[in-house]
Design a protein around this motif. Structure first.
Motif, PDB file in Angstrom:
ATOM      1  N   VAL A 165      -8.802  39.064  24.351  1.00 35.51           N
ATOM      2  CA  VAL A 165      -7.996  38.276  23.413  1.00 35.51           C
ATOM      3  C   VAL A 165      -7.908  38.995  22.065  1.00 35.51           C
ATOM      4  CG1 VAL A 165      -7.908  36.113  22.086  1.00 35.51           C
ATOM      5  CG2 VAL A 165      -8.404  36.050  24.534  1.00 35.51           C
ATOM      6  N   THR A 166      -9.019  39.543  21.615  1.00 38.68           N
ATOM      7  CA  THR A 166      -9.031  40.281  20.345  1.00 38.68           C
ATOM      8  C   THR A 166      -8.092  41.485  20.405  1.00 38.68           C
ATOM      9  OG1 THR A 166     -11.294  39.569  19.895  1.00 38.68           O
ATOM     10  CG2 THR A 166     -10.502  41.503  18.690  1.00 38.68           C
ATOM     11  N   LYS A 167      -8.119  42.216  21.509  1.00 41.78           N
ATOM     12  CA  LYS A 167      -7.239  43.376  21.666  1.00 41.78           C
ATOM     13  C   LYS A 167      -5.772  42.954  21.727  1.00 41.78           C
ATOM     14  CE  LYS A 167     -10.560  46.506  23.750  1.00 41.78           C
ATOM     15  NZ  LYS A 167     -10.917  47.300  24.934  1.00 41.78           N
ATOM     16  N   LEU A 168      -5.506  41.823  22.375  1.00 42.15           N
ATOM     17  CA  LEU A 168      -4.136  41.318  22.428  1.00 42.15           C
ATOM     18  C   LEU A 168      -3.643  40.962  21.028  1.00 42.15           C
ATOM     19  CD1 LEU A 168      -4.392  39.056  25.589  1.00 42.15           C
ATOM     20  CD2 LEU A 168      -2.909  41.063  25.345  1.00 42.15           C
ATOM     21  N   MET A 169      -4.507  40.336  20.233  1.00 42.29           N
ATOM     22  CA  MET A 169      -4.141  39.981  18.856  1.00 42.29           C
ATOM     23  C   MET A 169      -3.805  41.224  18.045  1.00 42.29           C
ATOM     24  SD  MET A 169      -6.881  36.993  17.850  1.00 42.29           S
ATOM     25  CE  MET A 169      -6.596  37.287  16.115  1.00 42.29           C
ATOM     26  N   LYS A 170      -4.596  42.273  18.254  1.00 44.65           N
ATOM     27  CA  LYS A 170      -4.342  43.513  17.518  1.00 44.65           C
ATOM     28  C   LYS A 170      -3.052  44.181  17.985  1.00 44.65           C
ATOM     29  CE  LYS A 170      -9.136  44.442  16.363  1.00 44.65           C
ATOM     30  NZ  LYS A 170     -10.314  45.274  16.600  1.00 44.65           N
ATOM     31  N   ALA A 171      -2.750  44.050  19.268  1.00 46.11           N
ATOM     32  CA  ALA A 171      -1.533  44.655  19.816  1.00 46.11           C
ATOM     33  C   ALA A 171      -0.290  43.906  19.359  1.00 46.11           C
ATOM     34  CB  ALA A 171      -1.595  44.689  21.342  1.00 46.11           C
ATOM     35  N   ASN A 172      -0.379  42.566  19.319  1.00 43.96           N
ATOM     36  CA  ASN A 172       0.764  41.751  18.895  1.00 43.96           C
ATOM     37  C   ASN A 172       0.250  40.355  18.562  1.00 43.96           C
ATOM     38  OD1 ASN A 172       3.029  40.018  18.771  1.00 43.96           O
ATOM     39  ND2 ASN A 172       4.220  41.472  19.974  1.00 43.96           N
ATOM     40  N   VAL A 173       0.192  40.054  17.300  1.00 43.68           N
ATOM     41  CA  VAL A 173      -0.367  38.780  16.838  1.00 43.68           C
ATOM     42  C   VAL A 173       0.446  37.571  17.310  1.00 43.68           C
ATOM     43  CG1 VAL A 173       0.803  38.675  14.609  1.00 43.68           C
ATOM     44  CG2 VAL A 173      -1.495  37.732  14.845  1.00 43.68           C
ATOM     45  N   MET A 174       1.669  37.772  17.738  1.00 44.15           N
ATOM     46  CA  MET A 174       2.517  36.660  18.173  1.00 44.15           C
ATOM     47  C   MET A 174       2.288  36.245  19.629  1.00 44.15           C
ATOM     48  SD  MET A 174       4.025  35.753  15.474  1.00 44.15           S
ATOM     49  CE  MET A 174       5.154  34.562  16.148  1.00 44.15           C
ATOM     50  N   VAL A 175       1.440  36.957  20.359  1.00 46.19           N
ATOM     51  CA  VAL A 175       1.155  36.591  21.743  1.00 46.19           C
ATOM     52  C   VAL A 175       0.134  35.451  21.744  1.00 46.19           C
ATOM     53  CG1 VAL A 175       0.213  37.364  23.958  1.00 46.19           C
ATOM     54  CG2 VAL A 175       1.648  38.909  22.613  1.00 46.19           C
ATOM     55  N   ASN A 176       0.537  34.306  22.266  1.00 42.98           N
ATOM     56  CA  ASN A 176      -0.380  33.179  22.428  1.00 42.98           C
ATOM     57  C   ASN A 176      -1.317  33.484  23.587  1.00 42.98           C
ATOM     58  OD1 ASN A 176       0.775  31.040  20.557  1.00 42.98           O
ATOM     59  ND2 ASN A 176       2.577  31.697  21.706  1.00 42.98           N
ATOM     60  N   THR A 177      -2.509  32.885  23.563  1.00 40.01           N
ATOM     61  CA  THR A 177      -3.471  33.155  24.634  1.00 40.01           C
ATOM     62  C   THR A 177      -4.101  31.876  25.157  1.00 40.01           C
ATOM     63  OG1 THR A 177      -5.229  33.525  23.000  1.00 40.01           O
ATOM     64  CG2 THR A 177      -4.072  35.486  23.832  1.00 40.01           C
ATOM     65  N   ALA A 178      -4.485  31.943  26.423  1.00 40.13           N
ATOM     66  CA  ALA A 178      -5.297  30.922  27.082  1.00 40.13           C
ATOM     67  C   ALA A 178      -6.366  31.695  27.847  1.00 40.13           C
ATOM     68  CB  ALA A 178      -4.454  30.085  28.033  1.00 40.13           C
ATOM     69  N   VAL A 179      -7.537  31.096  28.022  1.00 38.52           N
ATOM     70  CA  VAL A 179      -8.628  31.786  28.698  1.00 38.52           C
ATOM     71  C   VAL A 179      -9.139  30.933  29.847  1.00 38.52           C
ATOM     72  CG1 VAL A 179     -10.961  32.729  28.450  1.00 38.52           C
ATOM     73  CG2 VAL A 179      -9.299  33.048  26.613  1.00 38.52           C
ATOM     74  N   ILE A 180      -9.269  31.552  31.009  1.00 40.67           N
ATOM     75  CA  ILE A 180      -9.872  30.914  32.175  1.00 40.67           C
ATOM     76  C   ILE A 180     -11.377  31.127  32.047  1.00 40.67           C
ATOM     77  CG2 ILE A 180     -10.088  30.941  34.682  1.00 40.67           C
ATOM     78  CD1 ILE A 180      -7.180  32.021  34.762  1.00 40.67           C
ATOM     79  N   SER A 181     -12.125  30.020  31.985  1.00 38.80           N
ATOM     80  CA  SER A 181     -13.553  30.140  31.717  1.00 38.80           C
ATOM     81  C   SER A 181     -14.315  28.927  32.228  1.00 38.80           C
ATOM     82  CB  SER A 181     -13.778  30.284  30.209  1.00 38.80           C
ATOM     83  OG  SER A 181     -15.136  30.226  29.894  1.00 38.80           O
ATOM     84  N   SER A 182     -15.534  29.176  32.676  1.00 40.82           N
ATOM     85  CA  SER A 182     -16.410  28.088  33.117  1.00 40.82           C
ATOM     86  C   SER A 182     -17.409  27.692  32.028  1.00 40.82           C
ATOM     87  CB  SER A 182     -17.168  28.502  34.387  1.00 40.82           C
ATOM     88  OG  SER A 182     -17.989  29.626  34.107  1.00 40.82           O
ATOM     89  N   LEU A 183     -17.288  28.258  30.837  1.00 35.05           N
ATOM     90  CA  LEU A 183     -18.187  27.918  29.735  1.00 35.05           C
ATOM     91  C   LEU A 183     -18.066  26.440  29.369  1.00 35.05           C
ATOM     92  CD1 LEU A 183     -17.556  30.934  27.319  1.00 35.05           C
ATOM     93  CD2 LEU A 183     -19.628  30.505  28.663  1.00 35.05           C
ATOM     94  N   SER A 184     -19.142  25.897  28.810  1.00 36.38           N
ATOM     95  CA  SER A 184     -19.067  24.534  28.289  1.00 36.38           C
ATOM     96  C   SER A 184     -18.085  24.518  27.133  1.00 36.38           C
ATOM     97  CB  SER A 184     -20.448  24.075  27.806  1.00 36.38           C
ATOM     98  OG  SER A 184     -20.794  24.769  26.611  1.00 36.38           O
ATOM     99  N   GLU A 185     -17.610  23.346  26.782  1.00 38.39           N
ATOM    100  CA  GLU A 185     -16.648  23.225  25.681  1.00 38.39           C
ATOM    101  C   GLU A 185     -17.226  23.791  24.377  1.00 38.39           C
ATOM    102  OE1 GLU A 185     -14.386  19.666  23.290  1.00 38.39           O
ATOM    103  OE2 GLU A 185     -14.726  19.386  25.433  1.00 38.39           O
ATOM    104  N   ASP A 186     -18.503  23.479  24.111  1.00 39.16           N
ATOM    105  CA  ASP A 186     -19.138  23.970  22.885  1.00 39.16           C
ATOM    106  C   ASP A 186     -19.283  25.484  22.878  1.00 39.16           C
ATOM    107  OD1 ASP A 186     -19.349  21.410  21.837  1.00 39.16           O
ATOM    108  OD2 ASP A 186     -21.422  21.124  22.502  1.00 39.16           O
TER     109      ASP A 186
END
Length: 142
Positions: free
Chosen positions: A64-85
């Protein structure tokens, strides 16, 4: 809208892909690695990148950090099993639109599209407001 899914689990996400593609205005592409995704973003940035955990070449928040650096206008979502916190702690400041479960289903795809459309509408409205509020030299001279 263009959505780039960055995952090596294409088969596991098949139902999610199909639900995204049901929207006539949505085009979905797959990048199996972070490196491949960055190349694709450099050529033609998507409206949204869905980043999966377990990429062979980097972690999801690094991606996500690399995507932001490549183009700040790209929205992101992450697939993750982490707890909400835990997810909030790791994604804070990265502007991640939403956390998706490890096996996102059609319902999550529909919800994600609605959130993305809302963001795009907001950006368009803000840009329109900014464009119309700039000084027009001919109106100042009247």
């Amino acid at each position: 809208m263009r959505i780039l899914v960055i995952s090596h689990r294409a088969e596991d996400l098949d139902g999610f892909f199909k639900a995204l593609e049901q929207d006539a205005n949505t085009e979905v592409a797959l990048a199996p690695t972070g490196e491949a995704a960055l190349e694709m973003v450099g050529i033609s940035p998507p409206d949204l990148a869905v980043v999966d955990t377990g990429l062979a070449d980097q972690g999801p928040f690094e991606m996500v950090t690399k995507l932001m650096k490549a183009n700040v206008m790209v929205n992101t979502a992450v697939i993750s099993s982490l707890s909400e916190d835990d997810f909030h702690e790791l994604s804070e400041g990265l502007g991640v639109l939403v956390q998706l479960p490890p096996k996102p289903a059609a319902e999550q795809a529909v919800d994600l599209l609605e959130k993305l459309k809302s963001v795009v509408r907001t950006v368009i409205a803000a840009k329109s407001k900014t464009d119309s509020s700039t000084l027009n030299p001919s109106s100042v001279l009247r």
